[in-house]
Design a protein around this motif. Structure first.
Motif, PDB file in Angstrom:
ATOM      1  N   THR A  88       0.834  -1.202   0.000  1.00  0.00           N
ATOM      2  CA  THR A  88       0.000   0.000   0.000  1.00  0.00           C
ATOM      3  C   THR A  88       0.867   1.250   0.000  1.00  0.00           C
ATOM      4  O   THR A  88       0.614   2.217  -0.741  1.00  0.00           O
ATOM      5  N   GLU A  89       1.920   1.245   0.843  1.00  0.00           N
ATOM      6  CA  GLU A  89       2.838   2.382   0.875  1.00  0.00           C
ATOM      7  C   GLU A  89       3.523   2.557  -0.473  1.00  0.00           C
ATOM      8  O   GLU A  89       3.723   3.687  -0.937  1.00  0.00           O
ATOM      9  N   HIS A  90       3.887   1.430  -1.095  1.00  0.00           N
ATOM     10  CA  HIS A  90       4.540   1.489  -2.401  1.00  0.00           C
ATOM     11  C   HIS A  90       3.617   2.119  -3.445  1.00  0.00           C
ATOM     12  O   HIS A  90       4.054   2.956  -4.253  1.00  0.00           O
ATOM     13  N   ILE A  91       2.337   1.724  -3.411  1.00  0.00           N
ATOM     14  CA  ILE A  91       1.378   2.300  -4.347  1.00  0.00           C
ATOM     15  C   ILE A  91       1.218   3.795  -4.090  1.00  0.00           C
ATOM     16  O   ILE A  91       1.164   4.603  -5.033  1.00  0.00           O
ATOM     17  N   GLU A  92       1.156   4.180  -2.793  1.00  0.00           N
ATOM     18  CA  GLU A  92       1.029   5.599  -2.458  1.00  0.00           C
ATOM     19  C   GLU A  92       2.257   6.380  -2.925  1.00  0.00           C
ATOM     20  O   GLU A  92       2.134   7.495  -3.440  1.00  0.00           O
ATOM     21  N   VAL A  93       3.437   5.787  -2.729  1.00  0.00           N
ATOM     22  CA  VAL A  93       4.677   6.454  -3.161  1.00  0.00           C
ATOM     23  C   VAL A  93       4.691   6.599  -4.682  1.00  0.00           C
ATOM     24  O   VAL A  93       5.070   7.649  -5.219  1.00  0.00           O
ATOM     25  N   GLU A  94       4.286   5.520  -5.389  1.00  0.00           N
ATOM     26  CA  GLU A  94       4.235   5.593  -6.852  1.00  0.00           C
ATOM     27  C   GLU A  94       3.257   6.678  -7.305  1.00  0.00           C
ATOM     28  O   GLU A  94       3.554   7.441  -8.232  1.00  0.00           O
ATOM     29  N   SER A  95       2.098   6.739  -6.635  1.00  0.00           N
ATOM     30  CA  SER A  95       1.118   7.758  -6.978  1.00  0.00           C
ATOM     31  C   SER A  95       1.671   9.155  -6.706  1.00  0.00           C
ATOM     32  O   SER A  95       1.490  10.081  -7.515  1.00  0.00           O
ATOM     33  N   GLU A  96       2.369   9.303  -5.574  1.00  0.00           N
ATOM     34  CA  GLU A  96       2.971  10.600  -5.240  1.00  0.00           C
ATOM     35  C   GLU A  96       4.035  10.983  -6.252  1.00  0.00           C
ATOM     36  O   GLU A  96       4.127  12.147  -6.668  1.00  0.00           O
ATOM     37  N   ILE A  97       4.834   9.994  -6.672  1.00  0.00           N
ATOM     38  CA  ILE A  97       5.878  10.254  -7.674  1.00  0.00           C
ATOM     39  C   ILE A  97       5.244  10.677  -8.995  1.00  0.00           C
ATOM     40  O   ILE A  97       5.708  11.621  -9.657  1.00  0.00           O
ATOM     41  N   GLU A  98       4.161   9.974  -9.386  1.00  0.00           N
ATOM     42  CA  GLU A  98       3.471  10.331 -10.628  1.00  0.00           C
ATOM     43  C   GLU A  98       2.910  11.747 -10.545  1.00  0.00           C
ATOM     44  O   GLU A  98       2.997  12.517 -11.513  1.00  0.00           O
ATOM     45  N   ASP A  99       2.330  12.091  -9.368  1.00  0.00           N
ATOM     46  CA  ASP A  99       1.803  13.451  -9.193  1.00  0.00           C
ATOM     47  C   ASP A  99       2.919  14.490  -9.291  1.00  0.00           C
ATOM     48  O   ASP A  99       2.754  15.551  -9.920  1.00  0.00           O
ATOM     49  N   LYS A 100       4.066  14.167  -8.671  1.00  0.00           N
ATOM     50  CA  LYS A 100       5.188  15.109  -8.727  1.00  0.00           C
ATOM     51  C   LYS A 100       5.738  15.228 -10.140  1.00  0.00           C
ATOM     52  O   LYS A 100       6.121  16.326 -10.576  1.00  0.00           O
ATOM     53  N   GLU A 101       5.787  14.092 -10.865  1.00  0.00           N
ATOM     54  CA  GLU A 101       6.252  14.138 -12.248  1.00  0.00           C
ATOM     55  C   GLU A 101       5.306  14.983 -13.098  1.00  0.00           C
ATOM     56  O   GLU A 101       5.749  15.785 -13.926  1.00  0.00           O
TER      57      GLU A 101
END
Length: 235
Positions: A88-101
């Protein structure tokens, strides 16, 4: 005494011997059976004790194995929960990275647009500065001409505003002041802020100046309007 040759006596003797032999045999077999039974019982007790010890040992081993299995299940359950949390944390981090990108891409696009706008604004400012310099040059020429021949005075007041003061308008009172206040905006357009005394055609003259950008003609027309206030006719 009966003779041993008597057949009945022999039969009785043989029968008695057979009886004794049977008793002795039964007694011997009884002792053997008793000994065998005791030995078998003893062996059975040893065997049952061995079986019982083996069962107890096996039961303890099975109990230990079940405890180990339960512990492994609990450990697996905890590891599964941790893995799920990490996922779940990994998915949240990926989502955060995508948002930042995505935000980064938007910032890059915005920066590029700001750069282009800056270049356009700089070119526009340079163009406006050049146009303002040209207008200022023309104003200075007009100033010299009108000051020399028509007693015009130009004053810079209130920041970027210019006041144009005319004299020698009225023959009765040559020193009487006739003036208007002018402002040049960022786009290089002329605006009349005030006029004293008021001129009926000042709005028309202002619009014509904005269209033609002929400031000397504008000054001449304004002076003509001031003169017409006293002559009773407009030229």
């Amino acid at each position: 005494m009966a003779s041993i040759r008597d057949y009945n006596v022999v039969e009785q003797f043989n029968s008695r011997l057979e009886e004794i032999r049977s008793k002795l045999l039964d007694q011997a077999m009884g002792e053997v059976l008793n000994d065998t039974a005791m030995e078998l019982c003893q062996q059975h007790r040893h065997y049952m004790k061995s079986v019982m010890d083996t069962c107890i040992k096996k039961s303890k081993e099975d109990e230990s194995m079940f405890e180990s299995i339960h512990a492994h299940k609990e450990d697996l359950k905890e590891r599964t929960a941790v893995l799920k949390e990490k996922r779940t944390e990994h998915i949240e981090v990926e989502s955060e990275i995508e948002d930042k990108e995505h935000h980064k891409e938007l910032l890059i696009q915005r920066i590029e647009k700001l750069k282009k706008d800056h270049v356009k604004n700089r070119e526009l400012i340079q163009s406006q500065n050049k146009a303002n310099k040209d207008r200022l040059k023309k104003l200075n020429i007009c100033k010299d001409v009108f000051q020399k021949h028509l007693s015009l005075e130009i004053r810079k007041i209130q920041g970027e505003k210019l006041q144009f003061v005319f004299r020698n308008i009225s023959r009765k009172d040559p020193d009487m002041v006739h003036a208007f206040l002018l402002w040049l905006d960022a786009e290089g357009l002329y605006h009349i802020v005030s006029c004293d005394p008021p001129l009926e055609n000042m709005a028309h003259l202002e619009l014509r100046l904005q269209k033609t950008n002929n400031f000397p003609a504008f000054l001449a027309n304004v002076r003509r309007e001031f003169v017409a206030l006293y002559s009773g006719a407009k030229k």
